[in-house]
Structures are given as C-alpha cells and as structure tokens.
Write a protein that holds these residues in place. Structure first.
Motif, PDB file in Angstrom:
ATOM      1  N   ALA A 192     -41.959 -55.632  63.770  1.00  0.00           N
ATOM      2  CA  ALA A 192     -42.451 -55.500  62.412  1.00  0.00           C
ATOM      3  C   ALA A 192     -43.699 -54.633  62.394  1.00  0.00           C
ATOM      4  O   ALA A 192     -44.651 -54.612  63.317  1.00  0.00           O
ATOM      5  CB  ALA A 192     -42.843 -56.953  62.123  1.00  0.00           C
ATOM      6  N   ILE A 193     -43.724 -54.113  61.123  1.00  0.00           N
ATOM      7  CA  ILE A 193     -44.974 -53.287  60.690  1.00  0.00           C
ATOM      8  C   ILE A 193     -45.446 -53.908  59.250  1.00  0.00           C
ATOM      9  O   ILE A 193     -44.528 -54.396  58.553  1.00  0.00           O
ATOM     10  CB  ILE A 193     -44.912 -51.768  60.771  1.00  0.00           C
ATOM     11  N   ALA A 194     -46.671 -53.572  59.077  1.00  0.00           N
ATOM     12  CA  ALA A 194     -47.315 -54.112  57.865  1.00  0.00           C
ATOM     13  C   ALA A 194     -47.828 -52.792  57.030  1.00  0.00           C
ATOM     14  O   ALA A 194     -48.073 -51.919  57.517  1.00  0.00           O
ATOM     15  CB  ALA A 194     -48.419 -54.937  58.144  1.00  0.00           C
ATOM     16  N   GLN A 195     -47.607 -53.119  55.896  1.00  0.00           N
ATOM     17  CA  GLN A 195     -47.845 -52.036  54.690  1.00  0.00           C
ATOM     18  C   GLN A 195     -48.400 -52.509  53.590  1.00  0.00           C
ATOM     19  O   GLN A 195     -47.597 -53.687  52.525  1.00  0.00           O
ATOM     20  CB  GLN A 195     -46.696 -51.275  54.349  1.00  0.00           C
ATOM     21  N   GLN A 196     -49.687 -52.546  52.979  1.00  0.00           N
ATOM     22  CA  GLN A 196     -50.134 -52.758  51.709  1.00  0.00           C
ATOM     23  C   GLN A 196     -49.516 -51.943  50.635  1.00  0.00           C
ATOM     24  O   GLN A 196     -49.668 -50.731  50.837  1.00  0.00           O
ATOM     25  CB  GLN A 196     -51.588 -52.936  51.750  1.00  0.00           C
ATOM     26  N   VAL A 197     -48.888 -52.720  49.610  1.00  0.00           N
ATOM     27  CA  VAL A 197     -48.602 -51.964  48.588  1.00  0.00           C
ATOM     28  C   VAL A 197     -48.638 -52.775  47.287  1.00  0.00           C
ATOM     29  O   VAL A 197     -48.555 -54.229  47.099  1.00  0.00           O
ATOM     30  CB  VAL A 197     -46.913 -51.900  48.785  1.00  0.00           C
ATOM     31  N   ASP A 198     -48.729 -52.030  46.109  1.00  0.00           N
ATOM     32  CA  ASP A 198     -48.906 -52.803  44.845  1.00  0.00           C
ATOM     33  C   ASP A 198     -47.475 -51.939  44.359  1.00  0.00           C
ATOM     34  O   ASP A 198     -47.234 -51.175  43.924  1.00  0.00           O
ATOM     35  CB  ASP A 198     -49.875 -52.241  43.957  1.00  0.00           C
ATOM     36  N   VAL A 199     -46.616 -53.067  44.071  1.00  0.00           N
ATOM     37  CA  VAL A 199     -45.001 -52.513  43.653  1.00  0.00           C
ATOM     38  C   VAL A 199     -45.070 -52.232  42.276  1.00  0.00           C
ATOM     39  O   VAL A 199     -44.017 -51.668  41.932  1.00  0.00           O
ATOM     40  CB  VAL A 199     -44.025 -53.781  44.005  1.00  0.00           C
ATOM     41  N   ALA A 200     -46.026 -52.513  41.537  1.00  0.00           N
ATOM     42  CA  ALA A 200     -46.034 -51.890  40.023  1.00  0.00           C
ATOM     43  C   ALA A 200     -46.575 -50.686  39.774  1.00  0.00           C
ATOM     44  O   ALA A 200     -46.694 -49.968  38.797  1.00  0.00           O
ATOM     45  CB  ALA A 200     -46.918 -53.102  39.174  1.00  0.00           C
ATOM     46  N   GLY A 259     -52.617 -57.207  52.108  1.00  0.00           N
ATOM     47  CA  GLY A 259     -52.336 -56.225  53.199  1.00  0.00           C
ATOM     48  C   GLY A 259     -52.825 -57.347  54.485  1.00  0.00           C
ATOM     49  O   GLY A 259     -52.285 -57.147  55.501  1.00  0.00           O
ATOM     50  N   LYS A 260     -53.745 -57.959  54.538  1.00  0.00           N
ATOM     51  CA  LYS A 260     -54.179 -58.842  55.473  1.00  0.00           C
ATOM     52  C   LYS A 260     -53.125 -59.892  55.772  1.00  0.00           C
ATOM     53  O   LYS A 260     -52.875 -60.007  57.112  1.00  0.00           O
ATOM     54  CB  LYS A 260     -55.573 -59.746  55.263  1.00  0.00           C
ATOM     55  N   ALA A 261     -52.464 -60.353  54.949  1.00  0.00           N
ATOM     56  CA  ALA A 261     -51.533 -61.296  55.218  1.00  0.00           C
ATOM     57  C   ALA A 261     -50.064 -60.780  55.926  1.00  0.00           C
ATOM     58  O   ALA A 261     -49.718 -60.935  56.735  1.00  0.00           O
ATOM     59  CB  ALA A 261     -51.024 -62.292  54.188  1.00  0.00           C
TER      60      ALA A 261
END
Length: 248
Positions: A53-61, A39-41
């Motif tokens: 652009a917007i950011a979103q932390q995600v665990d695709v699994a 998420g930080k990157a």
C-alpha cells in the motif's frame, strides 16, 4: 488471491468502507493506493499494511489534485487496473429547501464531480491498455430514498446512472464499470445519516434492514474485490445492493 498482480486506487480509502475495500484488495493480492483528503490517516493505514500500500492525499473535487493522484499511481505501479470511487459526503437530515447552497455544492462536488474528474484522469490510461475496472460506491439512498437526505439521495442516484452509461460506453474498450449500493454502516457518516447516534435511532434504523445489522467495511470489501476481479469479467453496469434486504 483473485487480485494478484492488480493495482488499484481507492478514494476515501483511509477509513470506513474505503478502508475495508483497501484491506480486502490487499488480502486478495493487489497493490493499492490509499487516496484520501486526510493524508495523515492514509499514511498511517499504508504504514500499517506495508509494502502493498501507498498513500496519497487527494481532494477528489479538485481536478489538479485528481490528476496528481493518477500520475502518482501510474508512476508508482506502472499502470492502474482498478479505480474505486468511494470518497463521499452527505448533509445532515434536513428539509430539502433548508440545505444551504454551500452544503449542496459540497455534496455534488465530492459525490458527483469526482466521478467525472477521476474518469477524465484515468479512463484514457485504461483505454490504452484495453483493460480496467471502475467501481463507484453509490448507496441504497439512490434506489430507495429516505426523506430529508434529498440532495445526498440525488447524488447517489446520479452515480448509479453514471455507472450504467459509463459501462455501456466503455465496454467495447475493454473496461467494466459497476457500483455498490450499501445501506448505512459503522462509518464516520452514520451519525450524519441518522441525525443523532442514539440507541433509539439505531433501533429505528435497523428495523428497516431485514438482516438486522448495518453494512460493514468487510461486507463492502468482499463485494468490491469480487466485482473488480476477473471472476466478474462478464459483469458490467450493475448496481449491486449490499444492504441486508433494505431495498426489497
């Protein structure tokens, strides 16, 4: 500016090929969600790019995490035109019987299950609009496998087949589904593919690529922007090799 007015989600978008795709989409006029487990990157890249652009932390699994990503994108953009399934992992070069069960599960969850989860989260939305482009980032490994990357190879072969079956099912609904098949590039996964990053290993690897260089994030961004644009409106079910002739 062939993506002007388009909105996109790029998983694994904070680095490597994903970051190249994000930057190409933005340059072509799209608004992009940079979705990444780091998420930080993702936040840092979004800040560098600015308002597009917007950011979103995600665990695709993880299904709940993917659903939250889709909901956040729709809330921010109003709709999602483009989904790029770029997030991926590999195991180190290892005889197939020596890959641990945990490593196998990780590769299949991130490279395979994620495509199912993002489709479950976003295909109904795209169907409701009778419009959408999905791009799966596969690999030459799924077309011309190398020894000792067996389960990674298999996961990318699955992705290519998934692309084709998704394409044929979703075409009547107005959705296109394609894949890109890059050769290894200057990304965080390069060392994992080669086993060790030395001048000798690089020379050995490059000798198998007729053009004589690795794929770059810019190469991937250019190809992705075309396949996800209206200029490619008659192209679906394609696994495009972006590999400098590696698979010839």
């Amino acid at each position: 500016m062939q993506l002007t007015g388009k909105t996109a989600i790029v998983t694994g978008g904070a680095s490597g090929f994903g970051a190249g795709i994000v930057q190409a989409f933005v340059a072509q006029g799209a608004r992009v969600m940079i979705a990444d487990i780091n998420g930080k990157a993702a936040t840092a890249l979004a800040a560098q790019i600015g308002a597009q652009a917007i950011a979103q932390q995600v665990d695709v699994a993880n299904g709940s995490s993917v659903n939250a990503m889709a909901e956040a994108a729709i809330a921010a953009f109003g709709h999602v035109d483009i989904l790029v399934n770029n997030a991926g992992v590999t195991h180190m070069p290892t005889p197939l019987e020596d890959v641990s069960e945990d490593e196998f599960d990780r590769v299949l969850n991130v490279n395979v299950k994620s495509v199912y989860l993002t489709a479950r989260a976003l295909v109904p939305h795209m169907k409701s609009r009778a419009s959408g482009a999905i791009l799966n980032i596969a690999s030459t490994a799924g077309l011309s496998p190398r020894p000792n990357l067996n389960w990674y190879n298999a996961s990318k072969g699955w992705m290519i087949t998934a692309t084709k079956t998704m394409a044929v099912e979703l075409a009547p609904k107005g959705l296109r589904v394609n894949a890109l098949c890059p050769v290894a590039g200057e990304t965080p996964l390069l060392k994992s593919f080669m086993g060790e990053d030395t001048p000798e290993m690089r020379a050995r690897f490059l000798s198998t690529i007729p053009i004589g260089r690795f794929s770059t994030p810019d190469d991937m961004g250019s190809a992705a922007a075309f396949l996800c644009s209206d200029a490619a409106s008659m192209i679906t079910g394609v696994a495009l090799e972006v590999d400098g002739g590696r698979c010839i």
